[in-house]
Design an enzyme around this catalytic site. Structure first.
Site, PDB file in Angstrom:
ATOM      1  N   TYR A  97      12.275   4.714   6.218  1.00  0.00           N
ATOM      2  CA  TYR A  97      11.026   4.769   6.986  1.00  0.00           C
ATOM      3  C   TYR A  97      11.225   4.143   8.375  1.00  0.00           C
ATOM      4  O   TYR A  97      10.621   4.576   9.360  1.00  0.00           O
ATOM      5  CB  TYR A  97       9.893   4.041   6.260  1.00  0.00           C
ATOM      6  CG  TYR A  97       9.363   4.729   5.010  1.00  0.00           C
ATOM      7  CD1 TYR A  97      10.016   5.806   4.448  1.00  0.00           C
ATOM      8  CD2 TYR A  97       8.187   4.297   4.393  1.00  0.00           C
ATOM      9  CE1 TYR A  97       9.537   6.420   3.296  1.00  0.00           C
ATOM     10  CE2 TYR A  97       7.693   4.904   3.260  1.00  0.00           C
ATOM     11  CZ  TYR A  97       8.376   5.959   2.700  1.00  0.00           C
ATOM     12  OH  TYR A  97       7.880   6.558   1.574  1.00  0.00           O
TER      13      TYR A  97
ATOM     14  N   ARG B 294      17.274  -7.319   8.691  1.00  0.00           N
ATOM     15  CA  ARG B 294      17.854  -7.923   7.480  1.00  0.00           C
ATOM     16  C   ARG B 294      18.792  -9.072   7.848  1.00  0.00           C
ATOM     17  O   ARG B 294      18.938 -10.034   7.106  1.00  0.00           O
ATOM     18  CB  ARG B 294      18.596  -6.861   6.657  1.00  0.00           C
ATOM     19  CG  ARG B 294      17.654  -5.820   6.061  1.00  0.00           C
ATOM     20  CD  ARG B 294      18.369  -4.839   5.140  1.00  0.00           C
ATOM     21  NE  ARG B 294      17.587  -3.614   4.990  1.00  0.00           N
ATOM     22  CZ  ARG B 294      17.807  -2.668   4.094  1.00  0.00           C
ATOM     23  NH1 ARG B 294      18.803  -2.772   3.253  1.00  0.00           N
ATOM     24  NH2 ARG B 294      17.039  -1.600   4.044  1.00  0.00           N
TER      25      ARG B 294
ATOM     26  N   ASP C  22      14.158  10.078  -0.093  1.00  0.00           N
ATOM     27  CA  ASP C  22      15.291   9.865   0.827  1.00  0.00           C
ATOM     28  C   ASP C  22      16.655   9.871   0.151  1.00  0.00           C
ATOM     29  O   ASP C  22      17.601   9.303   0.675  1.00  0.00           O
ATOM     30  CB  ASP C  22      15.103   8.546   1.599  1.00  0.00           C
ATOM     31  CG  ASP C  22      15.490   7.326   0.778  1.00  0.00           C
ATOM     32  OD1 ASP C  22      15.350   7.378  -0.453  1.00  0.00           O
ATOM     33  OD2 ASP C  22      15.965   6.341   1.377  1.00  0.00           O
ATOM     34  N   GLU C  23      16.751  10.467  -1.026  1.00  0.00           N
ATOM     35  CA  GLU C  23      18.081  10.537  -1.645  1.00  0.00           C
ATOM     36  C   GLU C  23      18.329  11.887  -2.297  1.00  0.00           C
ATOM     37  O   GLU C  23      17.414  12.549  -2.772  1.00  0.00           O
ATOM     38  CB  GLU C  23      18.313   9.393  -2.633  1.00  0.00           C
ATOM     39  CG  GLU C  23      17.271   9.302  -3.693  1.00  0.00           C
ATOM     40  CD  GLU C  23      17.459   8.131  -4.648  1.00  0.00           C
ATOM     41  OE1 GLU C  23      18.576   7.628  -4.807  1.00  0.00           O
ATOM     42  OE2 GLU C  23      16.453   7.746  -5.258  1.00  0.00           O
TER      43      GLU C  23
ATOM     44  N   ASP D 124      22.151   8.610   0.313  1.00  0.00           N
ATOM     45  CA  ASP D 124      20.924   7.810   0.406  1.00  0.00           C
ATOM     46  C   ASP D 124      20.692   7.434   1.871  1.00  0.00           C
ATOM     47  O   ASP D 124      21.576   6.868   2.521  1.00  0.00           O
ATOM     48  CB  ASP D 124      21.118   6.545  -0.453  1.00  0.00           C
ATOM     49  CG  ASP D 124      19.843   5.718  -0.550  1.00  0.00           C
ATOM     50  OD1 ASP D 124      18.751   6.295  -0.385  1.00  0.00           O
ATOM     51  OD2 ASP D 124      19.939   4.501  -0.774  1.00  0.00           O
ATOM     52  N   MET D 125      19.530   7.729   2.384  1.00  0.00           N
ATOM     53  CA  MET D 125      19.234   7.404   3.783  1.00  0.00           C
ATOM     54  C   MET D 125      19.164   5.881   3.956  1.00  0.00           C
ATOM     55  O   MET D 125      18.769   5.169   3.040  1.00  0.00           O
ATOM     56  CB  MET D 125      17.895   8.018   4.211  1.00  0.00           C
ATOM     57  CG  MET D 125      17.775   9.519   3.984  1.00  0.00           C
ATOM     58  SD  MET D 125      19.142  10.436   4.677  1.00  0.00           S
ATOM     59  CE  MET D 125      18.868  10.208   6.427  1.00  0.00           C
TER      60      MET D 125
HETATM   61  P1  TTP Z   1      14.968   2.813  -0.362  1.00  0.00           P
HETATM   62  O1  TTP Z   1      16.006   3.881  -0.334  1.00  0.00           O
HETATM   63  O2  TTP Z   1      14.843   1.997  -1.606  1.00  0.00           O
HETATM   64  O3  TTP Z   1      15.231   1.775   0.799  1.00  0.00           O
HETATM   65  P2  TTP Z   1      15.498   2.009   2.326  1.00  0.00           P
HETATM   66  O4  TTP Z   1      15.886   3.411   2.627  1.00  0.00           O
HETATM   67  O5  TTP Z   1      14.346   1.472   3.108  1.00  0.00           O
HETATM   68  O6  TTP Z   1      16.709   1.036   2.598  1.00  0.00           O
HETATM   69  P3  TTP Z   1      18.200   1.159   2.104  1.00  0.00           P
HETATM   70  O7  TTP Z   1      18.999   1.396   3.325  1.00  0.00           O
HETATM   71  O8  TTP Z   1      18.461  -0.171   1.510  1.00  0.00           O
HETATM   72  O9  TTP Z   1      18.308   2.262   1.111  1.00  0.00           O
HETATM   73  O10 TTP Z   1      13.561   3.419  -0.075  1.00  0.00           O
HETATM   74  C1  TTP Z   1      13.388   4.558   0.760  1.00  0.00           C
HETATM   75  C2  TTP Z   1      12.055   4.464   1.447  1.00  0.00           C
HETATM   76  O11 TTP Z   1      11.038   4.458   0.464  1.00  0.00           O
HETATM   77  C3  TTP Z   1      11.887   3.192   2.211  1.00  0.00           C
HETATM   78  O12 TTP Z   1      12.370   3.318   3.542  1.00  0.00           O
HETATM   79  C4  TTP Z   1      10.420   2.942   2.154  1.00  0.00           C
HETATM   80  C5  TTP Z   1       9.979   3.595   0.881  1.00  0.00           C
HETATM   81  N1  TTP Z   1       9.699   2.589  -0.169  1.00  0.00           N
HETATM   82  C6  TTP Z   1       8.391   2.176  -0.378  1.00  0.00           C
HETATM   83  O13 TTP Z   1       7.474   2.669   0.274  1.00  0.00           O
HETATM   84  N2  TTP Z   1       8.140   1.233  -1.318  1.00  0.00           N
HETATM   85  C7  TTP Z   1       9.118   0.671  -2.065  1.00  0.00           C
HETATM   86  O14 TTP Z   1       8.845  -0.180  -2.915  1.00  0.00           O
HETATM   87  C8  TTP Z   1      10.471   1.132  -1.856  1.00  0.00           C
HETATM   88  C9  TTP Z   1      11.586   0.558  -2.675  1.00  0.00           C
HETATM   89  C10 TTP Z   1      10.705   2.084  -0.909  1.00  0.00           C
END
Ligand code: TTP
Length: 693
Positions: free
Chosen positions: A23, A60, A120-121, A18-19
Site C-alpha cells: 500500500y 521500518r 499483493d501476492e 510478494d509486493m
Molecule cells: P503484506 O504483504 O502482509 O505486507 P506489505 O506488503 O505491506 O509489506 P511486506 O513488504 O512486508 O510484504 O500486506 C500487503 C498489504 O495488505 C499491505 O501493504 C497492507 C495490507 N494489509 C492490511 O491492510 N492489513 C493487514 O493486517 C495486513 C497484514 C496487510
C-alpha cells in the site's frame, strides 16, 4: 484441515512473488514526493493517529511497526509521512490497491500459470518456461547476466561476503549440476526478468521465492526483502525447515499448530520428523497426518491454480469497543453500504471478466456481553447470491438475523436467561464461488427452471436452509462453504443452464435492481428495527414490511406468496417454446396488486428515465430470474422495465443457437425505437398490448 496432495514432480519450478510494503508503494506512486521518505499507510480512523496497515522500508529502519498507531509511529520517527487509506461509504476503499495488484498480475502472468493469492501476492508455475530456457538458452550460455539475477540469494550456498556474487554466478551457471538445480537457476533468471518488468511498467518493487513447490517458494519470498529473490535448492530444504517454528507454517497458525505444540511437543518443523506417518495419521486423520509428514520433508503437491482474478469479493468493517453496532438499524445501515460496494464490484467483475458469483456469506463478530456469549462465536451464514444492491442487502440482513438468532439463543440457553445485550464488533459480507460464464448451453428454458429452483430469495429460506459457512479470510482467495444441493448442478447441462440463467438474470436485472431504491425505500423499509429479531422474521413467505404506508398491497408482492404459485404454474407449462411467449406468460401470471398511486407514479417516472438513458429506477418486486422482469401495478400495462439496448450482444451470442435468432429479433425493434425516439424504448412498451400507440 489441510489435505495432502501427492507431489506431482520434485522438479517443478514454482515462484511466489510478494509486493514490498504494497500500500505504501501504491501511495508513493500516487504522490511521488513521498518516495524515499519514511511512509506508512493508516486506517482512516483518526484515533491515536489511526492504525498502521502498511509500513515502508525507510520507516521500518526507525522501528516503525504495523502494530503501532500513527501517534506512536510519529514518536519513534517524527519525519514519518502518514497517508490515510482512501475512504468511500464511510470505510476504507481498497480499490486503488486492488487495481494496482491487477496491474502486477497482468505482467507476472506472461511467463506461466499464475495464481493470484491475495491483493499483493502471486504464485507462478514456471516449469515450462524454465525447461524451455534450459533447452534453448541455458544459464551458462548467457553472456551478460543481469545484476538482478546475480543478486539472488541461494539458500545453502556459503561464501565470504566479498565472494557472494561470484558464488551465486557459479551456482547459476554450473554445467554439471543436478537437473533440478539447473531448472531452479532458469527460474531465477525468469523471475528476475519478470520483477524488472514489473518495476518498469508499474514502478513497484517485489520480492520472490523460487523453489520446487508452493510451500517452499512462499517461505522463501519473505526471507530477503525488499526487491530481492531467494532460491531454495532441493538440497537446502531440510536446513530451511528444520529450525522453523511450526506455527509459522501456513495452516499451522491455528488449532492444529497448537495441538502439535501442546500434545506432541512439536515446536519446529524439524521436531515433526520424529513422528511416523502412521502416528500422525492416527492422531490427525489420514489426510492431515500425511500432509504433516510431507511438510516436515518439504513435500507439497499443491498445484498453482490458473487464476489471475480474485476468488471472492469481500467488504466489511470493524467496530471496536464503544463503536460496536447495537441495533438492527445500525446493522442495516452498514450492510447497505457493503451491499452497494459488493454489487458494484460484482457488476464490474461481470462486465470485465464475464464472471458470476454464486454464494453470499455474512460474517460477524459479537462483543462479549456476558460470560456465556464470550464463549460463543457469531455464526457465519451463507446463501445463494442474487445480484443487485437491494437483493444483496435483503439477503445479508436475513443472514444476519439468522446468525443473531442462533448466537443469542445458544448463549441464552447456556446462560439460562434472555440475552438482550449484543454488539457487533466486526461485520462483513463476501461473494464467492465465482465461475466463468459458460460459452455454450443446452436450453434456455432449463436456465429459467433451474434458476427458479436454485435461486430463491433468502427470505424463502428458513434458518435451516440459510447455511452455516466456514470462516472466510478477508483476503482475496477465500472461499466459503455452502449448501451443495442448492448450488451444485446435478448435470453439466443444468450447470450451464444455471450459469446462463444467472447471466440473463444479471443482464436484465442489474440495471433494474440497483436503481430501484426509490421504489423499494417506499415499500420495503423495515427489518425489525431497533429490536431483537423476532423468531419468525425471516421465515418463509412472511411479509417483510411493517410500518410504511403502502405495506399491505406490497407485502405479498415482495414475499411472493401468491405470485409464487402462479410462477410455478407458468414454469410447469409445457410447450412454452418461445422466449417472448415465456416472458408474456410470466408477465400475465403476475398477480401483484396495485400499489398506491404515489408508488405507481414512481414506477412510471423511472420507466421514462430509463428511456432517456438516465439512471433508471424500476421495480424489483420479487426475486429470481428473468421471470422477474417486472410487473407493474397495473396488469394491463406489462411493466417489464429493462433497458434492452443495454443487453450485451455477447450474451446473446452465448445463448443456444436455436434461440439466438429469437432473442435478436426480440431486440431489433427495440433498437429501432431507440434510434428514432426515446418513447417506447423499454420492454414495458414492447410487451404492452398497446405498444403501437
Ligand atoms: P503484506 O504483504 O502482509 O505486507 P506489505 O506488503 O505491506 O509489506 P511486506 O513488504 O512486508 O510484504 O500486506 C500487503 C498489504 O495488505 C499491505 O501493504 C497492507 C495490507 N494489509 C492490511 O491492510 N492489513 C493487514 O493486517 C495486513 C497484514 C496487510
Amino acid at each position: 484441515m489441510p489435505v495432502a496432495r501427492p507431489e506431482s514432480s520434485d522438479s517443478r519450478v514454482i515462484a511466489h512473488v510478494d509486493m514490498d510494503c504494497f500500500y505504501v508503494q501504491v501511495e508513493q506512486r500516487r504522490q511521488p514526493d513521498l518516495r524515499g521518505q519514511p511512509t506508512a499507510v493508516v486506517q482512516y480512523n483518526a484515533w491515536k493517529g489511526g492504525g498502521l496497515i502498511a509500513v515502508g522500508y525507510e520507516a521500518r529502519k526507525f522501528g516503525v511497526k504495523r502494530s503501532m498507531r500513527g501517534d506512536e509511529a510519529k514518536s519513534v520517527c517524527p519525519e514519518i509521512q502518514l497517508v490515510t487509506v482512501p475512504v468511500a461509504r464511510g470505510k476504507a476503499d481498497l480499490s486503488i490497491y486492488r487495481n494496482a495488484g491487477s496491474e502486477v498480475v497482468a505482467i507476472l502472468s506472461r511467463k506461466g500459470r499464475c495464481e493470484r493469492a491475495s491483493i499483493d501476492e502471486v504464485y507462478l508455475d514456471l516449469t515450462e518456461a524454465a525447461e524451455k530456457m534450459l533447452s534453448e538458452t541455458p544459464p551458462e550460455s548467457v553472456e551478460a547476466i543481469n545484476d538482478e539475477v546475480i543478486k539472488s540469494h541461494v539458500l545453502g550456498l556459503s561464501a565470504e561476503p566479498s565472494d557472494v556474487r561470484q558464488t551465486v554466478r557459479e551456482w547459476l551457471c554450473q554445467r554439471n549440476a543436478d537437473r533440478r538445480d539447473k531448472l531452479l537457476a532458469c527460474g531465477a533468471f525468469i523471475v528476475a526478468e519478470l520483477r524488472m518488468q514489473v518495476l518498469k511498467e508499474t514502478q513497484f518493487t517485489c520480492s520472490a521465492g523460487i523453489a520446487h513447490n508452493k510451500m517452499l517458494a512462499k517461505l522463501a519470498s519473505g526471507m530477503n526483502k525488499p526487491a530481492q529473490q531467494t532460491v531454495v535448492p532441493f538440497a537446502s530444504v531440510e536446513s530451511l525447515l528444520d529450525p522453523l517454528p511450526i506455527r509459522k507454517m501456513k495452516q499451522l497458525g491455528g488449532k492444529l499448530g497448537h495441538s502439535l505444540q501442546d500434545d506432541l511437543g512439536v515446536n519446529t518443523v524439524g521436531d515433526l520428523l520424529q513422528f511416523s506417518e502412521e502416528k500422525l495419521q492416527d492422531r490427525y486423520g489420514i489426510n492431515t497426518g500425511t500432509w504433516l509428514w510431507n511438510i516436515a520433508r518439504g513435500i507439497n503437491g499443491d498445484e498453482v491454480e490458473s487464476r489471475v482474478l480474485p476468488k471472492s469479493h469481500g467488504t466489511g468493517k470493524t467496530f471496536p469497543g464503544r463503536n460496536c453496532l447495537k441495533t438492527i438499524d445500525g446493522i442495516e445501515r452498514w450492510l447497505s453500504k457493503f451491499s452497494e460496494e459488493l454489487a458494484e464490484r460484482l457488476e464490474a467483475d461481470l462486465e470485465q471478466n464475464k464472471r458470476i458469483a454464486q454464494t453470499l456469506t455474512l460474517h460477524a463478530s459479537a462483543s462479549k456481553a456476558n460470560e456465556a456469549q464470550s464463549q460463543k462465536k457469531f455464526p457465519s451464514k451463507s446463501c445463494p447470491l442474487r445480484y443487485g444492491t437491494n437483493k444483496i442487502l435483503e439477503d445479508a440482513l436475513n443472514l444476519f438475523q439468522a446468525g443473531l438468532r442462533e448466537y443469542l439463543s445458544s448463549s441464552s440457553k447456556a446462560h439460562g436467561n434472555g440475552c438482550s445485550g449484543w454488539g457487533i464488533t466486526n461485520l462483513s459480507i463476501s461473494a464467492s464461488k465465482i465461475v466463468d460464464i459458460p460459452s455454450g448451453t443446452c436450453s434456455i428454458m432449463k436456465y429459467f427452471h433451474s434458476q427458479d429452483q436454485r435461486y430463491p430469495s433468502s427470505k424463502e429460506f428458513d434458518d435451516k436452509e440459510i447455511h452455516e459457512s466456514t470462516a472466510l479470510s478477508p483476503s482475496v482467495g477465500s472461499e466459503s462453504s455452502s449448501r451443495k444441493h442448492l448450488l451444485e448442478p446435478e448435470t453439466e447441462c443444468s450447470k450451464d443452464g444455471t450459469k446462463m440463467n444467472i447471466v440473463m438474470n444479471i443482464v436484465m436485472q442489474a440495471h433494474l435492481d440497483d436503481k430501484s431504491r426509490m421504489f423499494e425505500e417506499k415499500t420495503q423499509t423495515s427489518f425489525c428495527r431497533e429490536s431483537l429479531p423476532s423468531s419468525t422474521s425471516a421465515k418463509k413467505n412472511e411479509p417483510q414490511l411493517d410500518s410504511v404506508g403502502e405495506e399491505t398491497v406490497i407485502k405479498d408482492a415482495i414475499s411472493g406468496n401468491r405470485s409464487q404459485d402462479q410462477k410455478g404454474k407458468a414454469f410447469k407449462e409445457k410447450g412454452t417454446s418461445s422466449i417472448l411467449q415465456f416472458f408474456q406468460t410470466q408477465n400475465c401470471s403476475s398477480s401483484i396488486q396495485e400499489p398506491k398511486e404515489e408508488t405507481v407514479n414512481a414506477i412510471q417516472e423511472t420507466a421514462e428515465s430509463s428511456c432517456s438513458g438516465k439512471a433508471d429506477d424500476t421495480v424489483p418486486l420479487e426475486s429470481g430470474g428473468i421471470r422477474n422482469m417486472h410487473h407493474s401495478a397495473d396488469q394491463s400495462r406489462v411493466a417489464c422495465m429493462y433497458k434492452i439496448d443495454e443487453i450485451d450482444p455477447n450474451v446473446v451470442d452465448e445463448l443456444p443457437r436455436e434461440i439466438q435468432e429469437e432473442v435478436r429479433a426480440w431486440l431489433r425493434p427495440q433498437k429501432r425505437a431507440n434510434n428514432t425516439t426515446k418513447r417506447g424504448s423499454s420492454i414495458t412498451h414492447y410487451f404492452s398490448p398497446n405498444k403501437n400507440m
